[in-house]
Design a protein around this motif. Sequence first.
Motif, PDB file in Angstrom:
ATOM      1  N   LEU A 217      20.891   4.755  -5.162  1.00 36.08           N
ATOM      2  CA  LEU A 217      20.451   5.854  -4.303  1.00 36.08           C
ATOM      3  C   LEU A 217      21.649   6.666  -3.815  1.00 36.08           C
ATOM      4  O   LEU A 217      21.622   7.901  -3.822  1.00 36.08           O
ATOM      5  CB  LEU A 217      19.666   5.308  -3.111  1.00 36.08           C
ATOM      6  CG  LEU A 217      19.229   6.339  -2.059  1.00 36.08           C
ATOM      7  CD1 LEU A 217      18.377   7.434  -2.684  1.00 36.08           C
ATOM      8  CD2 LEU A 217      18.473   5.665  -0.922  1.00 36.08           C
ATOM      9  N   ILE A 218      22.712   5.985  -3.403  1.00 33.93           N
ATOM     10  CA  ILE A 218      23.914   6.698  -2.961  1.00 33.93           C
ATOM     11  C   ILE A 218      24.464   7.560  -4.089  1.00 33.93           C
ATOM     12  O   ILE A 218      24.810   8.733  -3.890  1.00 33.93           O
ATOM     13  CB  ILE A 218      24.977   5.698  -2.460  1.00 33.93           C
ATOM     14  CG1 ILE A 218      24.506   5.031  -1.157  1.00 33.93           C
ATOM     15  CG2 ILE A 218      26.321   6.397  -2.240  1.00 33.93           C
ATOM     16  CD1 ILE A 218      25.416   3.917  -0.675  1.00 33.93           C
ATOM     17  N   ASP A 219      24.522   6.998  -5.297  1.00 36.52           N
ATOM     18  CA  ASP A 219      25.039   7.761  -6.438  1.00 36.52           C
ATOM     19  C   ASP A 219      24.146   8.956  -6.749  1.00 36.52           C
ATOM     20  O   ASP A 219      24.638  10.048  -7.077  1.00 36.52           O
ATOM     21  CB  ASP A 219      25.150   6.860  -7.668  1.00 36.52           C
ATOM     22  CG  ASP A 219      26.251   5.813  -7.516  1.00 36.52           C
ATOM     23  OD1 ASP A 219      27.134   6.006  -6.651  1.00 36.52           O
ATOM     24  OD2 ASP A 219      26.209   4.801  -8.247  1.00 36.52           O
ATOM     25  N   ALA A 220      22.825   8.758  -6.645  1.00 35.73           N
ATOM     26  CA  ALA A 220      21.898   9.857  -6.923  1.00 35.73           C
ATOM     27  C   ALA A 220      22.056  10.968  -5.896  1.00 35.73           C
ATOM     28  O   ALA A 220      22.044  12.157  -6.237  1.00 35.73           O
ATOM     29  CB  ALA A 220      20.460   9.338  -6.928  1.00 35.73           C
ATOM     30  N   MET A 221      22.227  10.600  -4.634  1.00 40.71           N
ATOM     31  CA  MET A 221      22.403  11.612  -3.597  1.00 40.71           C
ATOM     32  C   MET A 221      23.735  12.327  -3.757  1.00 40.71           C
ATOM     33  O   MET A 221      23.848  13.526  -3.514  1.00 40.71           O
ATOM     34  CB  MET A 221      22.295  10.971  -2.213  1.00 40.71           C
ATOM     35  CG  MET A 221      20.906  10.422  -1.915  1.00 40.71           C
ATOM     36  SD  MET A 221      20.747   9.718  -0.267  1.00 40.71           S
ATOM     37  CE  MET A 221      20.704  11.203   0.714  1.00 40.71           C
ATOM     38  N   MET A 222      24.734  11.606  -4.206  1.00 44.53           N
ATOM     39  CA  MET A 222      26.040  12.216  -4.419  1.00 44.53           C
ATOM     40  C   MET A 222      25.973  13.266  -5.526  1.00 44.53           C
ATOM     41  O   MET A 222      26.636  14.303  -5.471  1.00 44.53           O
ATOM     42  CB  MET A 222      27.068  11.136  -4.773  1.00 44.53           C
ATOM     43  CG  MET A 222      28.501  11.635  -4.838  1.00 44.53           C
ATOM     44  SD  MET A 222      29.651  10.289  -5.226  1.00 44.53           S
ATOM     45  CE  MET A 222      29.403   9.210  -3.821  1.00 44.53           C
ATOM     46  N   GLY A 223      25.130  13.018  -6.524  1.00 48.23           N
ATOM     47  CA  GLY A 223      25.030  13.950  -7.640  1.00 48.23           C
ATOM     48  C   GLY A 223      23.950  14.995  -7.484  1.00 48.23           C
ATOM     49  O   GLY A 223      23.744  15.821  -8.375  1.00 48.23           O
TER      50      GLY A 223
END
Length: 347
Positions: A6-12
């Motif tokens: 989720l963190i990676d998805a929000m970062m991208g």
Amino acid sequence: MGKRELIDAMMGCTDDSDFDQIKAAIGTDYVWTKPETDELVEIAFEAMEHGRFDYLKHLRIRQFYRELLWAYAGYAFDENMKRLAKEILPIRSLDIWSFWNQEYEINRGYYNNRIATWNSEDMDIEFSAYDGLYHVNSVTTSLAFIRDGALFSRKYGVENYPEMQTPQRTDDKDKIYGIFNDIFMDMNDSRQITKRMSPYGPVSFVLDAENILLNDNYCKRITKTNPIHWNEDMSYKDRYFTTYNELFDYKRFCIGNEINNYPFRSRLDKHITLWDQDRVELTPESLKWILVERNNDYTISVQVRDAIKSSLEAVGLANIPVVIRPDVLRHNDIGLATSEDELWSVY
């Protein structure tokens, strides 16, 4: 989707089309660690500062971040968290004013039936327990307020008027919880209601509620408990009311439990605080009057009143009424912020 994904998805995330993969995950009941919270906050700021994507314009993301910060437990927010919190956490000024105004209409009548209004000995003003917002302090610090032309936070006072800043036993705790630069106010005259002297001093500044509550330059919060009772395990939501509806739910709880005779701040220990607001200017529009406790030695109250009047005159506020309360208030069963002599000292 796990927390890391989720963190990676929000970062991208760069536009609306990227939301599909994270919408479902946002609803997952994750418990975020402090490092993960810091990373999520940093993502929001980087996205906004680099113009990629403004998370806060999207309700789902905005609510995600609100719940993230509501759940935060510990001491003071760091600077990034505080910047984000000021943007998305406070209840709207208009909602706070609306709620206070409804309470005013209900409780002014209630208190006036339960607690007699009173008039000063030398001016034609009728006082009640619900005339505005109340800030209480020692005599020396109150004189510093007037000299400065403003109510100010403990932090501002220590830095600018150290010789006139009466020490308080809560200072160290206020610093670690990030409220040392806040200004605290009561939403009713709990002195008149409880017939007890304030632990913080004998001088009450009574401010115009509309002038303060509708001023969008002030970031306002309402505490659920007195900060003296806080601990590091309490979340932001344990410490503050977070929504307009929560205020009304609390009101219904009070009515259902027959404790609505103490709305907001008195025995329920509620304050309205101006977050990170070092000064609130004292003007004829913001300051209604000043009340002085009636000391067992009445001449001390007269001395304090006259010192305040003289200070007001020196800064062009000579028309502000300064009134001695009609009764000696109980003080032998409260824990004072410092010694009684220090609270009453004129110099």
